[in-house]
Design a protein around this motif. Structure first.
Motif, PDB file in Angstrom:
ATOM      1  N   SER A 106     -13.446  39.708  20.535  1.00 52.02           N
ATOM      2  CA  SER A 106     -12.032  39.495  20.239  1.00 52.02           C
ATOM      3  C   SER A 106     -11.400  40.803  19.784  1.00 52.02           C
ATOM      4  CB  SER A 106     -11.873  38.432  19.153  1.00 52.02           C
ATOM      5  OG  SER A 106     -12.525  38.830  17.976  1.00 52.02           O
ATOM      6  N   ILE A 162      -6.886  44.681  22.758  1.00 51.94           N
ATOM      7  CA  ILE A 162      -5.466  44.662  23.100  1.00 51.94           C
ATOM      8  C   ILE A 162      -5.266  44.644  24.614  1.00 51.94           C
ATOM      9  CG2 ILE A 162      -3.305  45.950  22.958  1.00 51.94           C
ATOM     10  CD1 ILE A 162      -4.217  46.952  20.224  1.00 51.94           C
ATOM     11  N   SER A 163      -6.101  45.352  25.340  1.00 52.07           N
ATOM     12  CA  SER A 163      -5.961  45.433  26.794  1.00 52.07           C
ATOM     13  C   SER A 163      -6.565  44.249  27.515  1.00 52.07           C
ATOM     14  CB  SER A 163      -6.614  46.725  27.310  1.00 52.07           C
ATOM     15  OG  SER A 163      -6.007  47.857  26.726  1.00 52.07           O
ATOM     16  N   GLY A 164      -7.128  43.322  26.750  1.00 48.86           N
ATOM     17  CA  GLY A 164      -7.757  42.178  27.377  1.00 48.86           C
ATOM     18  C   GLY A 164      -9.183  42.496  27.811  1.00 48.86           C
ATOM     19  N   ARG A 190     -13.195  31.259  27.772  1.00 47.82           N
ATOM     20  CA  ARG A 190     -12.068  31.948  27.160  1.00 47.82           C
ATOM     21  C   ARG A 190     -11.265  30.979  26.320  1.00 47.82           C
ATOM     22  NH1 ARG A 190      -9.627  36.063  31.776  1.00 47.82           N
ATOM     23  NH2 ARG A 190     -10.831  37.853  31.084  1.00 47.82           N
ATOM     24  N   ASN A 214      -7.830  31.494  24.134  1.00 43.26           N
ATOM     25  CA  ASN A 214      -6.780  32.412  23.698  1.00 43.26           C
ATOM     26  C   ASN A 214      -7.274  33.846  23.815  1.00 43.26           C
ATOM     27  OD1 ASN A 214      -4.932  30.360  23.149  1.00 43.26           O
ATOM     28  ND2 ASN A 214      -5.826  30.029  21.130  1.00 43.26           N
ATOM     29  N   SER A 215      -7.373  34.553  22.737  1.00 44.29           N
ATOM     30  CA  SER A 215      -7.740  35.965  22.803  1.00 44.29           C
ATOM     31  C   SER A 215      -9.233  36.206  22.606  1.00 44.29           C
ATOM     32  CB  SER A 215      -6.965  36.751  21.745  1.00 44.29           C
ATOM     33  OG  SER A 215      -7.315  36.306  20.458  1.00 44.29           O
ATOM     34  N   LYS A 216     -10.016  35.118  22.495  1.00 46.68           N
ATOM     35  CA  LYS A 216     -11.442  35.288  22.290  1.00 46.68           C
ATOM     36  C   LYS A 216     -12.203  34.952  23.565  1.00 46.68           C
ATOM     37  CE  LYS A 216     -14.176  32.614  19.637  1.00 46.68           C
ATOM     38  NZ  LYS A 216     -14.746  32.042  18.396  1.00 46.68           N
ATOM     39  N   ASN A 217     -13.078  35.867  23.951  1.00 42.40           N
ATOM     40  CA  ASN A 217     -13.934  35.682  25.113  1.00 42.40           C
ATOM     41  C   ASN A 217     -15.382  35.540  24.645  1.00 42.40           C
ATOM     42  OD1 ASN A 217     -12.067  36.598  27.601  1.00 42.40           O
ATOM     43  ND2 ASN A 217     -11.675  37.897  25.835  1.00 42.40           N
ATOM     44  N   GLN A 264     -14.103  48.936  28.336  1.00 41.63           N
ATOM     45  CA  GLN A 264     -12.672  49.094  28.288  1.00 41.63           C
ATOM     46  C   GLN A 264     -12.307  50.416  28.955  1.00 41.63           C
ATOM     47  OE1 GLN A 264     -10.187  46.739  26.157  1.00 41.63           O
ATOM     48  NE2 GLN A 264     -11.764  45.755  27.413  1.00 41.63           N
TER      49      GLN A 264
END
Length: 120
Positions: free
Chosen positions: A25, A28-30, A76, A78-81, A104
């Motif tokens: 998590s 910012i860039s996913g 996935r 939300n913002s947590k993978n 990244q």
């Protein structure tokens, strides 16, 4: 704040199974790609499996040394993978520290590692 948290390692007998989890998590860039590496004592770190999500398409690859025994999957929220490594029919040579990796644009991010020990 970037976080990579691995869990699920432990001691298992030959032929047994374990499932490793890695929650990532704060990117910012996913996150499109996550991977599992492992490092056995006295050996270099090696790639085990990779999974990539682009749009609705998910692709994965498994190294030959574990193909047919290990599978990788991802969820996935939300913002947590969260990436999973299901390890079946474990062998003594699978003993290693397993690391989660998130590439990244600027660098590779690593988890702290989780120990997997396969006893005969």
């Amino acid at each position: 704040q970037v976080q990579i948290v691995e869990s699920g390692g432990g001691l298992v007998q030959v032929g047994g199974s374990l499932r490793l989890s890695c929650a990532a998590s704060g990117f910012i860039s996913g996150v499109n790609t996550m991977a599992w590496y492992r490092q056995a004592p006295g050996k270099e770190r090696e790639l085990v499996a990779t999974i990539t999500i682009i749009g609705d398409t998910t692709t994965s690859s498994i190294e030959d040394s574990v193909k047919g025994r290990f599978t990788i999957s991802i969820s996935r929220d939300n913002s947590k993978n969260t990436v999973y490594l299901q390890m079946n029919s474990l062998k003594s040579e699978d003993t290693a520290v397993y690391y989660c990796n998130v590439p990244q644009w600027d660098r590779l991010y690593w988890g702290q590692g989780t120990q997997v020990t396969v006893s005969s």
